[in-house]
Write a protein that holds these residues in place. Structure first.
Motif, PDB file in Angstrom:
ATOM      1  N   ALA A 168     -61.494  34.140 179.057  1.00 27.97           N
ATOM      2  CA  ALA A 168     -60.467  34.870 179.839  1.00 27.97           C
ATOM      3  C   ALA A 168     -59.803  36.010 179.020  1.00 27.97           C
ATOM      4  N   CYS A 169     -59.628  35.640 177.750  1.00 26.73           N
ATOM      5  CA  CYS A 169     -58.703  36.673 176.934  1.00 26.73           C
ATOM      6  C   CYS A 169     -59.742  37.727 176.419  1.00 26.73           C
ATOM      7  N   LYS A 170     -61.332  37.344 176.408  1.00 29.88           N
ATOM      8  CA  LYS A 170     -62.230  38.216 175.790  1.00 29.88           C
ATOM      9  C   LYS A 170     -62.454  39.114 176.956  1.00 29.88           C
ATOM     10  N   VAL A 171     -62.236  38.873 178.252  1.00 36.76           N
ATOM     11  CA  VAL A 171     -62.566  40.124 179.227  1.00 36.76           C
ATOM     12  C   VAL A 171     -61.427  40.328 179.991  1.00 36.76           C
ATOM     13  N   CYS A 172     -60.101  40.235 179.283  1.00 37.84           N
ATOM     14  CA  CYS A 172     -58.948  40.633 179.983  1.00 37.84           C
ATOM     15  C   CYS A 172     -58.681  42.041 179.551  1.00 37.84           C
ATOM     16  N   HIS A 173     -58.045  42.757 180.495  1.00 36.99           N
ATOM     17  CA  HIS A 173     -58.046  44.355 180.428  1.00 36.99           C
ATOM     18  C   HIS A 173     -56.822  44.517 179.615  1.00 36.99           C
ATOM     19  N   GLU A 213     -44.697  43.409 185.897  1.00 36.09           N
ATOM     20  CA  GLU A 213     -44.589  44.688 185.119  1.00 36.09           C
ATOM     21  C   GLU A 213     -45.358  45.971 185.759  1.00 36.09           C
ATOM     22  N   GLY A 214     -46.350  45.436 186.339  1.00 32.51           N
ATOM     23  CA  GLY A 214     -47.207  46.514 187.132  1.00 32.51           C
ATOM     24  C   GLY A 214     -48.470  46.789 186.428  1.00 32.51           C
ATOM     25  N   HIS A 215     -48.907  46.193 185.445  1.00 29.81           N
ATOM     26  CA  HIS A 215     -49.920  46.705 184.489  1.00 29.81           C
ATOM     27  C   HIS A 215     -51.401  46.244 185.085  1.00 29.81           C
ATOM     28  N   THR A 216     -51.415  46.807 186.498  1.00 29.81           N
ATOM     29  CA  THR A 216     -52.805  46.384 187.083  1.00 29.81           C
ATOM     30  C   THR A 216     -54.154  46.491 186.549  1.00 29.81           C
ATOM     31  N   ALA A 217     -55.142  45.718 186.592  1.00 30.15           N
ATOM     32  CA  ALA A 217     -56.260  45.915 186.118  1.00 30.15           C
ATOM     33  C   ALA A 217     -57.165  47.372 186.758  1.00 30.15           C
ATOM     34  N   PRO A 218     -57.756  47.842 186.029  1.00 33.10           N
ATOM     35  CA  PRO A 218     -58.584  49.273 186.520  1.00 33.10           C
ATOM     36  C   PRO A 218     -59.715  48.639 187.160  1.00 33.10           C
ATOM     37  N   TYR A 242     -53.414  36.526 192.707  1.00 28.45           N
ATOM     38  CA  TYR A 242     -52.677  36.395 191.685  1.00 28.45           C
ATOM     39  C   TYR A 242     -52.134  35.188 191.513  1.00 28.45           C
ATOM     40  N   ILE A 243     -52.297  34.377 192.472  1.00 29.39           N
ATOM     41  CA  ILE A 243     -51.916  32.890 192.322  1.00 29.39           C
ATOM     42  C   ILE A 243     -52.857  32.428 191.409  1.00 29.39           C
ATOM     43  N   GLU A 244     -54.263  32.866 191.375  1.00 29.97           N
ATOM     44  CA  GLU A 244     -55.128  32.142 190.432  1.00 29.97           C
ATOM     45  C   GLU A 244     -54.872  32.832 189.089  1.00 29.97           C
ATOM     46  N   THR A 245     -54.444  33.997 189.212  1.00 28.81           N
ATOM     47  CA  THR A 245     -54.084  34.780 187.820  1.00 28.81           C
ATOM     48  C   THR A 245     -52.926  33.760 187.004  1.00 28.81           C
TER      49      THR A 245
END
Length: 324
Positions: free
Chosen positions: A300-305, A83-88, A66-69
């Protein structure tokens, strides 16, 4: 005569506009545009100053991933961590998790053969839902990669000593009033009184300057040193699918170097911890702005969930100035 509230020159209302808040006339080029509306300087400033602040709690512990995020996109960190919207799960992440569990089993029990692992993994494979894969072709490709990874794993561990730690979660402090850093260490070996670290990778090999900028190696080395109070001699990434490795060897107490061909990529533990302190302080301040240079975020935006799920419009369209 009608005058622009921002520049005080005459306005032609047939071509120009007006403030969405106070209805004052404005040149379009003078106005501040946001979400399709135009604002004068005064109303926009008041709107920003009175904008409701979103309360948030900083986690006591933040994982290294998450630091890299945050480094890539603070807005994504807000959505995922706060907010807790974790990646599937994807086929890549799920297969990685399952192989790590089997690797841990095999490295402690050398009588657990390659055939045993392949048989057990087949049982796991049969439980995967069909929608985990984008196509039948991807499913076939991933299955072949798994078999190749298992073969390469057994070749790697044939002369490896029994570890003193595997798949252990470690967390450590980097400063008062800051979250702790957390990570899971795949393998810790002790050789001649010093430590050697191993991380299994099921994805693509890290190349180029990312070897110097990625935080995994320095944060893991620093954390394991603190945990055991022993020096770390080297850190090895094993890319089991491609049967390649990236090895960071100690230069001195603070620096490690990875040599790839004729090139050297250096990391500094001190510099890495300093950067993480800065990141944590930005998180405490509620700085979750999307970086202004959105060109670097295209992929990054293109593949972001978050974008795929409609939770973010992407860096080009999101209001980068929104403060929380």
């Amino acid at each position: 005569m009608t005058w622009c509230k921002n520049c005080f020159d005459s306005v032609d209302m047939r071509k120009d506009t007006q403030c969405a808040t106070c209805n004052s006339p404005l040149h379009k080029e003078c106005a501040i545009k946001e979400d399709g509306a135009f604002f004068c300087d005064v109303c926009y400033t008041v709107k920003e100053e009175t904008k409701e602040k979103v309360n948030f709690e900083i986690p006591d512990v933040i994982r290294r991933t998450y630091i890299e995020t945050y480094r890539t996109c603070p807005h994504k960190f807000l959505k995922e961590v706060i907010e807790g919207h974790t990646a599937p799960p994807t086929c890549y992440t799920q297969i990685g998790v399952d192989l790590h569990k089997l690797f841990e089993k095999a490295i402690h029990n050398r009588s657990y053969t390659r055939e045993n692992m392949e048989e057990e993994y087949q049982e796991i494979w049969n439980t995967y839902p069909s929608d985990l894969f984008e196509s039948d072709k991807q499913r076939e490709t991933m299955k072949a990669r798994v078999i190749e990874s298992i073969d390469n794993f057994y070749y790697i561990i044939k002369d490896m000593p029994i570890p003193i730690m595997t798949e252990e979660t470690i967390h450590y402090s980097i400063g008062e009033d800051l979250p702790k850093v957390e990570f899971t260490m795949d393998v810790v070996l002790e050789v001649d009184g010093e430590l050697e670290l191993v991380d299994w990778k099921t994805g693509k090999v890290m190349v180029g300057q990312k070897l110097s900028t990625d935080l995994q190696a320095p944060l893991y080395i620093y954390g394991v040193k603190k945990h055991f109070n022993k020096p770390v001699r080297k850190f090895t990434f094993y890319y089991v699918n491609e049967n390649k490795e990236r090895v960071f060897e100690r230069v001195n107490e603070d620096e490690y170097v990875c040599r790839v061909g004729k090139r050297e990529y250096k990391i500094s533990l001190t510099d890495s911890i300093r950067e993480v302190k800065s990141i944590f302080n930005q998180i405490k301040k509620g700085n979750f702005n999307i970086p202004r240079d959105t060109r670097k975020m295209h992929f990054a935006c293109k593949v972001c969930h978050l974008r795929q799920q409609g939770l973010c419009r992407g860096a080009d369209e999101e209001a980068w100035h929104t403060q929380y």
